[in-house]
Structure formats: C-alpha cells, structure tokens
Design a protein around this motif. Sequence first.
Motif: not given
Length: 431
Positions: A80-84, A246-249, A254-256, A261-264
């Motif tokens: 599962l290949f993604a970004t934070t 490879i599942i590229h999520l 803008r949502a990221i 901003m909320m999490a970190f």
Amino acid sequence: MREGCRAGGGGRMECSWKTVLLLVCASLGVQYTAIRTLRDSLSGPCQGAYRCQTRHHRDSRWRALCDWMPVDSPGKHILLFATTRSGSSFTGQLLNQHPEIFYVYEPLYHVQQAFTNSSSRLRRTLDRRALLGAYRDLLLNLYACDLHFIENYIRPEPQDHVTNSFFRRSSSHALCSPPVCLEGGEVTASDPPDESWCPKKCGALNLTLASMSCLSRGHVAIKTVRVPEVGDLRTLTEDPRLDLKIIHLVRDPRAILASRMMAFSDQFRAWKIWNATGRQPRYVDLSQITSTCKDMAASAETGLQRPAWLRGRYLLVRYEDLALNPRDKAGEIYRFAGLEMEDRVRTWIAKNTNSNASSPSEWNYRYSTTRDSRATAESWRLRLGYDIVRTVQNLCNDTLALLGYKQVHSAAQLRNLSHSLVEHRTFQPVT
C-alpha cells in the motif's frame, strides 16, 4: 610511468598507488558478495519455500518455522503505497481484516529513525532518497517473512529477538493474535485497532513468533508513506522472488493539507495561523505540499504510461472513491491482489464506515479508521480558508487535473458541498 605492478629487488612486487587502490576495492567487493551470499544461505526459512524444502530435515534450528511455510502456492506481496494523511491507515485496515494476510503498518519508520537518530532537524535535511536502498532491503526481507531483519533498525536494539518498540504494532491483527499473542483471541476481527490493548495484553513482541505468524498466513501486506515515487520500487517489481502488487493510494492535495494541519499542529503551525487569520506568514513552508503533489503526479504519470515493469502490478485508487463506495472499491482492490474478499472484511467495512460508528474521541484520534466515510471525503472544504485553497490549486494545478479533482474559484464554491469536486474517473489496473 606505466601504471601496474612490476618485480622489484629481492623478488618483491612493487605497485603504483592507483593499482593498490583498485586491488583494495576489488577485494572489498569480493568480500561483500561473499558475505551477502553467506547471509542469504543461512538467514533462515523465510527466503522462500524452496529453501525450506532443501533445509527442512537437515537443520533443526528452522524446522518449526519451516513447518509453517505454505509451500504449495506462492503468496501475494501487497504494498500500500501512499503519502501521509491520504487515508492509508483506513485503507490498510481493509487488508488487515483478511485472515490470510500478514499486515505490517509502516515498518520503514524504523529505518528512518535509525538513520536520523530521532532528530527532526536531521530528518528535514536528509535527502528523501538517501534511504531507498535500506527501504528496499527491509521490504524484501519482510515479504520473505524474515522479521529478524528489522532488528537492524529498531531502537533500542531487541534482545533475544524480543522488542517493546515495534512501531504501531496494534495496527496489525497478526501481531496481536496467536501464535504471537496468546491473549489475542479475545479481540474480534471487526474491532478497530486498539493502541493500548495489544501491548498490555500481549507484552513484548517476539519477532521469531511474528515470523511464524507471517509464514502461516501466506500473504504479506505492507503500508508505507516513506517511498517518494513508484519508480523507486522498480527493483522490487522486477525481483523474481516477489509477486508484488502495488496499490497506489492518492487523495486531493487540499484534503491532505487540511488533514496534516489537524494531525501535526507543530509542523504546520504557520499554515494554521494563515488559515485562522487569512494572512500568509512569510515563513510558511510551501514545500510541505508541493513535494507531495510532485510525487503523486510523477507516480500517477508513470502508472498511466503502463511500463512493462508495472504490468499486472499497479492499481491507482483515489481515497474519495473508496470513501464513497467502500465495499465496491475494496472488492476491486482484492480482485487486483488476486484474493477473495472475506466476509469479515465486509463486516469491518459496514461497522467502520457508517455515521453511527464513531464517537467524538475516535474522531480526534490521529490514526482513527472509524468514520462516516461519505461525510469525510470532502469535509476539508469546511475547514480550509479559500486563500489557502487557491494557493494550493496554483501550486498543484497539474496534479489536480491529472487525478480528476476540480478547482474552486470562490469561497462560495468551496463551501457548497452539494457539488462534488471529484470528477468521475475510472483508473484501471496496469495490464
């Protein structure tokens, strides 16, 4: 003077410094190859069923582990290949619910921590690709169920293959249930991960037992947000020992940003000030979102070009599509992986994606996977100011267009949730 070696007085050989240097390098290369070959031949049963078959009756050290190795059919290796903050924790749990999948949450975290010595300052200055070799080595060994290999990076160093420092162990059912944890039978598969239950009930993690669990389940799924681009995984896709999927999520940038901003809060303090006041601080770090857009676009473009090394191995999934139709998209993911979607996966989806499932405390939890998925798909539009949204759109214009996300041109458009900003797109697996 001619470079090389010649006979000197007394039968001695005299060599130029360049020749000596070349000989030293060649010697080191031979030693490195020999060490790697020896390690591969002695590293245990987790290098593949064929090694278990040849060693099984000769080496009692690995007999118990080899008994767990499914030798009849090769397992699936899912990444599962993604970004934070792209919805990867939620998506990973879809894989974690399958009884035959050994799921590992962010094991590359340990590599990053080992090399940066937990220093955020050094982590910021370290080139993102400096650790790719170590990342790939760890992934390869984990897919072979060699969990002892991760001991090279866990701090403090495990003693007798036992550790209390395995990152987010509770996110894996396999690491909180038999044979790894004898208390694990009390938790039902549909329950969301409990960050406190597993360490308290199960105690320290025995990595040898974890390897046994991995071998018994047959398939391995790993989530990571630490590999920049899908092209960095080409070596693994071409490795004949792996059947990599490879599942590229991806998710709307803008949502990221809104989620980060909320999490970190500390890392995104300047963005939060901007959002609250409407005035952009001079010290805001725009690269915190531009690098994300660049990586997502580069990976998606690579996938859309359908190179030979990704054929049958790459699927792009938008988080918004998964949030709006979780059961259908989960079925698509499982078909791509070549696995049946078990009933308990469907049960987990039903329990964790409806409006009555989550409590306020769960919504505040940074890695919560329990939510009203339809409501959260575009809820960022109520949290981000239009000035920030306009800036992100300018910075990530190509990424938004490539992935099918519409832009807004006024604050009124931004807040009007009756009109979705997610275009209808179909992303087929690379074949």
